[in-house]
Design a protein around this motif. Structure first.
Motif, PDB file in Angstrom:
ATOM      1  N   VAL A   1       0.852  -1.194   0.000  1.00  0.00           N
ATOM      2  CA  VAL A   1       0.000   0.000   0.000  1.00  0.00           C
ATOM      3  C   VAL A   1       0.884   1.239   0.000  1.00  0.00           C
ATOM      4  N   ASP A   2       0.640   2.129  -0.950  1.00  0.00           N
ATOM      5  CA  ASP A   2       1.261   3.451  -0.942  1.00  0.00           C
ATOM      6  C   ASP A   2       0.163   4.461  -0.695  1.00  0.00           C
ATOM      7  N   LEU A   3       0.415   5.345   0.299  1.00  0.00           N
ATOM      8  CA  LEU A   3      -0.640   6.286   0.668  1.00  0.00           C
ATOM      9  C   LEU A   3      -0.028   7.520   1.308  1.00  0.00           C
ATOM     10  N   THR A   4      -0.515   8.665   0.907  1.00  0.00           N
ATOM     11  CA  THR A   4      -0.065   9.906   1.535  1.00  0.00           C
ATOM     12  C   THR A   4      -1.276  10.680   2.020  1.00  0.00           C
ATOM     13  N   ILE A   5      -1.218  11.112   3.235  1.00  0.00           N
ATOM     14  CA  ILE A   5      -2.322  11.895   3.791  1.00  0.00           C
ATOM     15  C   ILE A   5      -1.747  13.198   4.338  1.00  0.00           C
ATOM     16  N   ARG A   6      -2.378  14.298   3.953  1.00  0.00           N
ATOM     17  CA  ARG A   6      -1.902  15.597   4.401  1.00  0.00           C
ATOM     18  C   ARG A   6      -2.786  16.091   5.555  1.00  0.00           C
ATOM     19  N   PRO A   7      -2.288  17.031   6.319  1.00  0.00           N
ATOM     20  CA  PRO A   7      -3.085  17.556   7.431  1.00  0.00           C
ATOM     21  C   PRO A   7      -4.407  18.125   6.942  1.00  0.00           C
ATOM     22  N   ASN A   8      -5.429  17.962   7.810  1.00  0.00           N
ATOM     23  CA  ASN A   8      -6.773  18.477   7.557  1.00  0.00           C
ATOM     24  C   ASN A   8      -7.488  17.807   6.401  1.00  0.00           C
ATOM     25  N   GLU A   9      -7.025  16.628   6.008  1.00  0.00           N
ATOM     26  CA  GLU A   9      -7.798  15.861   5.032  1.00  0.00           C
ATOM     27  C   GLU A   9      -8.953  15.157   5.750  1.00  0.00           C
ATOM     28  N   TYR A  10     -10.006  14.859   5.012  1.00  0.00           N
ATOM     29  CA  TYR A  10     -11.190  14.174   5.539  1.00  0.00           C
ATOM     30  C   TYR A  10     -11.383  12.966   4.641  1.00  0.00           C
ATOM     31  N   ILE A  11     -11.029  11.810   5.143  1.00  0.00           N
ATOM     32  CA  ILE A  11     -10.946  10.629   4.284  1.00  0.00           C
ATOM     33  C   ILE A  11     -11.902   9.554   4.753  1.00  0.00           C
TER      34      ILE A  11
ATOM     35  N   GLY B   1     -10.314  22.135  11.525  1.00  0.00           N
ATOM     36  CA  GLY B   1      -8.904  21.895  11.235  1.00  0.00           C
ATOM     37  C   GLY B   1      -8.390  20.515  11.528  1.00  0.00           C
ATOM     38  N   ASN B   2      -9.254  19.599  12.014  1.00  0.00           N
ATOM     39  CA  ASN B   2      -8.796  18.251  12.338  1.00  0.00           C
ATOM     40  C   ASN B   2      -8.676  17.378  11.100  1.00  0.00           C
ATOM     41  N   THR B   3      -7.747  16.424  11.170  1.00  0.00           N
ATOM     42  CA  THR B   3      -7.612  15.403  10.139  1.00  0.00           C
ATOM     43  C   THR B   3      -8.443  14.209  10.573  1.00  0.00           C
ATOM     44  N   ILE B   4      -9.292  13.686   9.683  1.00  0.00           N
ATOM     45  CA  ILE B   4     -10.196  12.605  10.070  1.00  0.00           C
ATOM     46  C   ILE B   4     -10.134  11.482   9.050  1.00  0.00           C
ATOM     47  N   ILE B   5      -9.996  10.264   9.552  1.00  0.00           N
ATOM     48  CA  ILE B   5     -10.082   9.095   8.675  1.00  0.00           C
ATOM     49  C   ILE B   5     -11.194   8.191   9.190  1.00  0.00           C
ATOM     50  N   LEU B   6     -12.175   7.922   8.323  1.00  0.00           N
ATOM     51  CA  LEU B   6     -13.329   7.094   8.693  1.00  0.00           C
ATOM     52  C   LEU B   6     -13.252   5.750   7.988  1.00  0.00           C
ATOM     53  N   VAL B   7     -13.761   4.736   8.664  1.00  0.00           N
ATOM     54  CA  VAL B   7     -14.014   3.478   7.957  1.00  0.00           C
ATOM     55  C   VAL B   7     -15.521   3.305   7.940  1.00  0.00           C
ATOM     56  N   THR B   8     -16.077   2.976   6.800  1.00  0.00           N
ATOM     57  CA  THR B   8     -17.538   2.815   6.740  1.00  0.00           C
ATOM     58  C   THR B   8     -17.957   1.828   5.668  1.00  0.00           C
TER      59      THR B   8
ATOM     60  N   GLU C   1     -21.185   2.413   4.515  1.00  0.00           N
ATOM     61  CA  GLU C   1     -22.313   3.130   3.913  1.00  0.00           C
ATOM     62  C   GLU C   1     -21.813   4.238   2.968  1.00  0.00           C
ATOM     63  N   GLU C   2     -22.371   4.199   1.770  1.00  0.00           N
ATOM     64  CA  GLU C   2     -22.009   5.186   0.762  1.00  0.00           C
ATOM     65  C   GLU C   2     -22.293   6.605   1.260  1.00  0.00           C
ATOM     66  N   TYR C   3     -23.489   6.778   1.904  1.00  0.00           N
ATOM     67  CA  TYR C   3     -23.873   8.151   2.288  1.00  0.00           C
ATOM     68  C   TYR C   3     -23.009   8.691   3.398  1.00  0.00           C
ATOM     69  N   ILE C   4     -22.430   7.792   4.228  1.00  0.00           N
ATOM     70  CA  ILE C   4     -21.496   8.239   5.258  1.00  0.00           C
ATOM     71  C   ILE C   4     -20.192   8.658   4.579  1.00  0.00           C
ATOM     72  N   ALA C   5     -19.736   7.805   3.639  1.00  0.00           N
ATOM     73  CA  ALA C   5     -18.480   8.084   2.954  1.00  0.00           C
ATOM     74  C   ALA C   5     -18.526   9.431   2.238  1.00  0.00           C
ATOM     75  N   LYS C   6     -19.739   9.817   1.802  1.00  0.00           N
ATOM     76  CA  LYS C   6     -19.898  11.083   1.061  1.00  0.00           C
ATOM     77  C   LYS C   6     -19.551  12.307   1.899  1.00  0.00           C
ATOM     78  N   HIS C   7     -19.598  12.171   3.243  1.00  0.00           N
ATOM     79  CA  HIS C   7     -19.218  13.296   4.102  1.00  0.00           C
ATOM     80  C   HIS C   7     -17.754  13.660   3.894  1.00  0.00           C
ATOM     81  N   ALA C   8     -16.930  12.665   3.543  1.00  0.00           N
ATOM     82  CA  ALA C   8     -15.499  12.912   3.404  1.00  0.00           C
ATOM     83  C   ALA C   8     -15.183  13.532   2.057  1.00  0.00           C
TER      84      ALA C   8
ATOM     85  N   LEU D   1     -11.570  11.642  -5.183  1.00  0.00           N
ATOM     86  CA  LEU D   1     -11.992  12.860  -4.482  1.00  0.00           C
ATOM     87  C   LEU D   1     -13.486  13.034  -4.696  1.00  0.00           C
ATOM     88  N   ASN D   2     -14.196  13.283  -3.612  1.00  0.00           N
ATOM     89  CA  ASN D   2     -15.643  13.462  -3.724  1.00  0.00           C
ATOM     90  C   ASN D   2     -15.970  14.892  -4.088  1.00  0.00           C
TER      91      ASN D   2
END
Lengths: 228, 405
Positions: A27-37, A194-201, A203-210, A226-227
């Motif tokens: 897995v290659d992955l980069t996450i920057r501050p204040n991302e909502y994933i 300003g928080n960085t948040i990573i969700l596992v879900t 549900e499509e409609y929950i994922a849409k928040h990110a 990107l949504n």
């Protein structure tokens, strides 16, 4: 802006008996501050393993993982505990509050392990509870609170150390849709602040928040969108 | 680190408070163990004190020469057939020995002492010489002891013990009053200071002392005489050897013949007492170790249950930043606290018991060091029995622990 999380070629292999299970297969992955994933994928896809590694509960079999430039893949148990304590806030599907402690004491807990003086601890814990709108319930025990309220306490506990990232594993999975919607609005607010948040879900409609959604399949990131 | 410790202390106490009944039942073994060790210690220290007090009546540097040994397994007829101890040995011992400081011949017999209708029966009547004041610890608090002249002439004078004085002369001054023993009347010349009981068996205040000459003339010419020999306190064992040699010479014994007399010493009591103490102590320690081991296993078991029950809690704590050391400490503290609760309960019960012993058996107090040792002991049991469960908790994988149902 500096990257918050950088994973390069991360694999995780479990040995079950003589059989090897490749939960993560590079897995290659980069996450920057204040991302909502949001992270999605069927069960057994490896998303839990990925979250465990990002949350420093587990370490990769191979590959590198840097958190704010620090090499997590080289850390020992105590260093991992310290980084979990200071940098990461966990929110679980089943809340995982300690049933015998009041809301305030539950929220205070990470600060005890961070060796913060008592007065400061209580002050920060109260601030976190106020942030999630539960200051008037701070002396209630989890069994005296509704599911939504329990999850708010858990979010307050995740927030209280001002972590660099909040990891939420199906945070609405055990809630009715109304409470779930409230919790998601809280996450949106936190991201806004300003928080960085990573969700596992699931549900499509929950994922849409990110803003960004990772689709995991067979131990790899299958899709990174990107949504709109 | 200290703040973390306080936090863990709080967590551990809360866990115990949450399981009061379980904790109390678990501590039973510890309670019994600590109760046994402290009560036994209290008993022995009380015994020690009254033993030492009794031994002071005998004096460390006094040898008691008589026909029979105080303790031992000689055939009674062998002892019975030994020659009597003679009065003139006293002078010879003084003459031949370089360590002997004083010799007081002593003869005894029990008699009734009467005065104006009041009487005390079974009083130990002692016939001796003025040297008796040197070989014993008696102290004449009122009046004086018998003199050389009175001893030689066999005067009918008597020095009475405290209890006898109380019984016959309550409130009155006994000096120069008369008491009767058998058909003879004696003039009281002194009262001995209160001394207490010897080994809790018989009262030292229940005796009267009359001149040896008077005793021999009025009550008995023969009888089992004992020589109380005061020796140089720096050379007690040399003195004993020397006195034995002189006695063998006086008896004309051949080198291959056995002693036909006995030289008794405080040591004989000490040896007997040491054996009793060993028996009490051994039993107590056995009970203590047994119940502490059983209690420790009980606590280990309950701690394993506690860890199992709280697997999820451990997972949460680890996820939010508790290190292995912190988890280990948390559960160790819990085990130690359970043991300390048991220890403290045992200690309190033992303290109550020691008050009862003090009141109804013999004077004793629980030594402070014993309380400290017993608390240390319970702590040790807590650490030992808590170690394995705590390590198990500390080593839990956070991911699996969080998944545990």
């Amino acid at each position: 802006m500096n990257d918050l999380i950088t994973l390069k070629g991360v694999t995780r292999v479990y040995e079950v008996g003589t059989e090897k299970i490749h939960a993560l297969a590079g897995v290659d992955l980069t996450i920057r501050p204040n991302e909502y994933i949001s992270t999605m994928g069927p069960s057994g896809s490896g998303k839990s393993t990925l979250m465990n590694i990002i949350g420093c509960l587990d370490t990769p079999t191979s590959g590198t993982y840097e958190f704010e430039g620090e090499p997590v893949h080289k850390m020992d148990d105590n260093q991992l505990a310290s980084i979990r304590n200071r940098k990461i806030g966990f929110v679980f599907q089943t809340f995982n509050l300690l049933p015998k402690l009041t809301a305030l004491r539950n929220v205070e807990l990470p600060l005890i392990y961070a060796n913060v003086p008592r007065d400061e601890r209580l002050e920060q814990a109260e601030r976190a509870l106020r942030r999630v709108g539960l200051i008037d319930r701070m002396n209630h025990k989890p069994n005296e609170l509704s599911g939504g309220q329990r999850q708010r306490v858990a979010i307050a506990r995740a927030l209280v150390t001002n972590p660099s990232v909040i990891l939420a594993d199906e945070p609405t999975g055990n809630l009715d849709s109304k409470s779930g919607e409230d919790i998601m609005r809280l996450f949106d607010d936190l991201h806004e602040a300003g928080n960085t948040i990573i969700l596992v879900t699931h549900e499509e409609y929950i994922a849409k928040h990110a803003q960004r959604t990772l689709h995991i399949l067979d131990g790899k990131i299958n899709e990174d969108t990107l949504n709109g | 680190m200290f703040r973390l410790f306080i936090g863990n202390v709080r967590i551990a106490t809360e866990a115990i408070v949450a399981n009061k009944a379980r904790t109390l039942l678990t501590t039973l073994g510890i309670i019994i163990g600590i109760l046994a060790v402290t009560l036994m210690g209290t008993l022995i220290s009380g015994l020690d004190r009254s033993f030492e007090r009794s031994m002071s009546f005998l004096g460390r540097d006094v040898l008691f020469i008589s026909k029979h040994e105080w303790f031992g397994n000689q055939e009674w007829w062998e002892v019975r057939n030994r020659p009597d101890i003679k009065l003139d040995y006293a002078g010879k011992l003084m003459e031949y020995s370089k360590y002997v400081r004083a010799v007081a011949p002593v003869v005894r017999r029990r008699l009734e002492v009467v005065r104006k209708g009041k009487s005390v029966s079974d009083v130990m009547v002692v016939g001796t010489t003025p040297e008796y004041t040197l070989t014993s610890t008696i102290n004449v608090e009122n009046g004086r002891f018998i003199t050389r002249g009175e001893e030689r002439s066999g005067s009918r004078v008597v020095v009475i013990g405290y209890d006898v004085a109380q019984a016959l002369f309550e409130g009155e001054d006994p000096l120069d009053k008369k008491v009767k023993m058998g058909p003879y009347s004696f003039r009281v010349i002194g009262v001995i200071e209160k001394q207490g009981k010897f080994l809790g068996l018989f009262s030292m205040d229940d005796q009267v002392i009359i001149p040896l000459g008077s005793f021999m003339r009025l009550f008995s010419r023969r009888g089992w005489m004992q020589l109380n020999v005061k020796v140089d306190s720096d050379h007690v064992s040399e003195a004993r050897d020397e006195v034995r040699g002189i006695m063998r010479r006086l008896r004309g014994l051949h080198p291959q013949e056995k002693d036909n007399f006995a030289i008794n010493q405080q040591d004989a009591f000490r040896k007997q007492y040491g054996m009793i103490k060993l028996a009490i102590g051994g039993t107590g320690i056995f009970i203590t170790i047994l119940s502490l081991v059983v209690g420790g296993i009980g606590i280990m078991n309950i701690m394993f249950v506690s860890v199992k029950e709280r697997t999820r809690e451990i997972g949460v704590r680890k996820a939010i930043g508790a290190t292995r050391a912190v988890i280990l400490q948390q559960f160790l503290l819990e085990a130690v606290f359970i043991c300390l609760i048991g220890g403290l309960t045992g200690l309190l019960l033992a303290y109550g018991g020691s008050l009862l012993i003090d009141k109804y058996v013999f004077p004793s107090t629980m030594p402070v060091w014993l309380a400290v040792v017993s608390m240390g002991l319970s702590m040790l049991v807590g650490i030992i029995s808590g170690l394995a469960p705590s390590f198990k908790a500390a080593r839990l994988d956070p991911i699996e622990a969080l998944r545990y149902e």
